[in-house]
Scaffold this motif. Structure first.
Motif, PDB file in Angstrom:
ATOM      1  N   ARG A 149      -7.674  12.756 -11.736  1.00 29.40           N
ATOM      2  CA  ARG A 149      -7.159  13.837 -10.905  1.00 29.40           C
ATOM      3  C   ARG A 149      -6.945  15.115 -11.724  1.00 29.40           C
ATOM      4  O   ARG A 149      -7.297  16.208 -11.278  1.00 29.40           O
ATOM      5  N   GLY A 169      -6.913   8.814  -6.822  1.00 30.61           N
ATOM      6  CA  GLY A 169      -5.765   7.988  -7.163  1.00 30.61           C
ATOM      7  C   GLY A 169      -5.406   7.989  -8.629  1.00 30.61           C
ATOM      8  O   GLY A 169      -4.237   7.991  -8.977  1.00 30.61           O
ATOM      9  N   ARG A 170      -6.384   7.975  -9.502  1.00 33.79           N
ATOM     10  CA  ARG A 170      -6.106   7.903 -10.933  1.00 33.79           C
ATOM     11  C   ARG A 170      -5.622   9.247 -11.450  1.00 33.79           C
ATOM     12  O   ARG A 170      -6.228  10.287 -11.188  1.00 33.79           O
ATOM     13  N   GLU A 191       1.171   8.237   1.997  1.00 32.66           N
ATOM     14  CA  GLU A 191       0.701   9.513   1.519  1.00 32.66           C
ATOM     15  C   GLU A 191       1.768  10.261   0.742  1.00 32.66           C
ATOM     16  O   GLU A 191       1.438  11.169  -0.005  1.00 32.66           O
ATOM     17  N   HIS A 233       0.849  -1.180   0.000  1.00 33.55           N
ATOM     18  CA  HIS A 233       0.000   0.000   0.000  1.00 33.55           C
ATOM     19  C   HIS A 233       0.886   1.231   0.000  1.00 33.55           C
ATOM     20  O   HIS A 233       1.782   1.354   0.824  1.00 33.55           O
ATOM     21  N   ARG A 239      -7.315  13.169  -2.618  1.00 30.18           N
ATOM     22  CA  ARG A 239      -7.585  11.755  -2.338  1.00 30.18           C
ATOM     23  C   ARG A 239      -7.827  10.934  -3.589  1.00 30.18           C
ATOM     24  O   ARG A 239      -8.108   9.742  -3.496  1.00 30.18           O
ATOM     25  N   ARG A 296       0.164   6.080  -8.991  1.00 29.81           N
ATOM     26  CA  ARG A 296      -0.731   6.865  -8.157  1.00 29.81           C
ATOM     27  C   ARG A 296      -0.078   8.203  -7.815  1.00 29.81           C
ATOM     28  O   ARG A 296       1.047   8.239  -7.327  1.00 29.81           O
TER      29      ARG A 296
END
Length: 366
Positions: free
Chosen positions: A141, A136-137, A60, A57, A134, A67
């Protein structure tokens, strides 16, 4: 042939060996002949590496699998930029309305235009960061960032048209500010969100400093030898402008470095790891405030060209003043760009320790 005690094959069984595939170096990989019990995973199929602990994972501050990054403190940056934009719009409106309608209002509008455009540019970027932090793509975005910038631009243009006098000057300010907000939103759609956040903070820091610095311009002019002659006044003003640009670039570079350092430490505290940024990221972040100032000048000379030409056509003195102001803004942007980039690189370089030496490299080859 039977296995003899003490021989190299004493521990082998009489069952045939299962020969597995060979590796790239020609070595044969032997697989175990022991059958796994029901419900038990064979040793050859046991997960290893990252599969043993589950899927990785991204934290941030790390870009994983394409990502985009997470920019911490986006809420604070958005609130600061919105407040700064509101303050610039209000001060410009008060300055225009406090004068008689006509040539003075046009001159003040042209003079205040760069501050409004820079504030709109930064606000579009910070609001887009907040809206897309927030996501991801990368494609989603970027589209959301452009849409957020468009929304900020529309709100800014409507606010200007409702609070300013309804004339061509107001429409020019509103349209140029809306375009700047859209460009800022598109800039926030980049993958390196931490760098964009550092640039916006550095630009806000430099702009706020310039406003505060205006209170000491007159004492500094006297200090630099401004006298009764016009040449002495011009020379003193040049040195005051260079001092302002130097200090603004220094503060912008420090602000960019502190933000990037804080964002990395925050990601480490939350998730235990963060992707370290290399020196080009610090270079761009430090130079970002100057780049945005130069971008502001490009937007002004394209979108606000009519207002600048109108102000320059008022008189010969206004034409000279507008030319001098444009040159001064370009020089200021260049100074902030180079000083900010150099400051960030120097501070970043002082935090680097000696390169670790691998012990395996010192061992003789077997």
């Amino acid at each position: 042939m039977s296995n003899q005690p003490g021989s190299s094959t004493a521990a082998e069984t009489d069952q045939p060996e299962a020969v597995g595939p060979t590796t790239g170096d020609g070595a044969t990989v032997e697989t175990s002949s022991v059958k796994a019990s029901p419900g038990e995973t064979p040793a050859s199929e046991a997960p290893t590496g990252e599969d043993a602990v589950g899927p990785a994972h991204g934290d941030e501050g790390t870009v994983t699998g394409g990502r985009p990054e997470f920019a911490p403190g986006a809420i604070v940056l958005a609130l600061l930029s919105v407040g700064w934009l509101a303050a610039m719009l209000w001060s410009t409106r008060e300055a225009i309305h406090s004068t008689a309608a006509g040539v003075t209002a046009i001159s003040l509008s042209a003079y205040a235009l760069p501050g409004v455009i820079t504030a709109a540019l930064v606000t579009g970027a910070t609001m887009a960061l907040l809206a897309t932090n927030r996501l991801g793509r990368a494609t989603l975005r970027f589209l959301a960032a452009v849409g957020t910038g468009l929304l900020v631009g529309l709100v800014t243009a409507v606010a200007i048209n409702l609070t300013y006098a309804d004339n061509a000057t107001t429409n020019t300010i509103a349209g140029t500010a809306a375009a700047a907000a859209i460009i800022g939103g598109a800039m926030a759609g980049a993958r390196q969100a931490r760098v964009v956040g550092a640039i916006t903070l550095a630009t806000l820091t430099a702009q706020i400093f310039v406003v505060l610095f205006s209170r000491v311009r007159d004492p500094l002019s006297d200090l630099f030898g401004a006298g009764e002659t016009q040449q002495s006044v011009l020379d003193a003003a040049k040195w005051v402008s260079r001092t302002e640009s130097l200090l603004a670039g220094l503060l912008a570079g420090l602000a960019a470095y502190l933000y990037l350092t804080w964002s990395r430490r925050r990601a480490e505290r939350r998730d235990g790891a963060a992707s370290p940024l290399r020196w080009p990221a610090y270079l761009v972040a430090g130079a970002g405030a100057g780049l945005l100032l130069l971008l502001t000048e490009v937007i002004i000379r394209i979108g606000g060209r009519g207002l600048l030409d109108l102000a320059a056509a008022l008189s010969e003195a206004d034409e000279v003043a507008q030319t001098a102001l444009g040159t001064s803004r370009v020089d200021n942007g260049i100074w902030v760009l180079f000083v900010g980039a150099l400051t960030t690189l120097i501070v970043f370089g002082r935090t680097l320790g000696p390169r670790p030496v691998d012990d395996d490299e010192d061992d003789p080859a077997a």
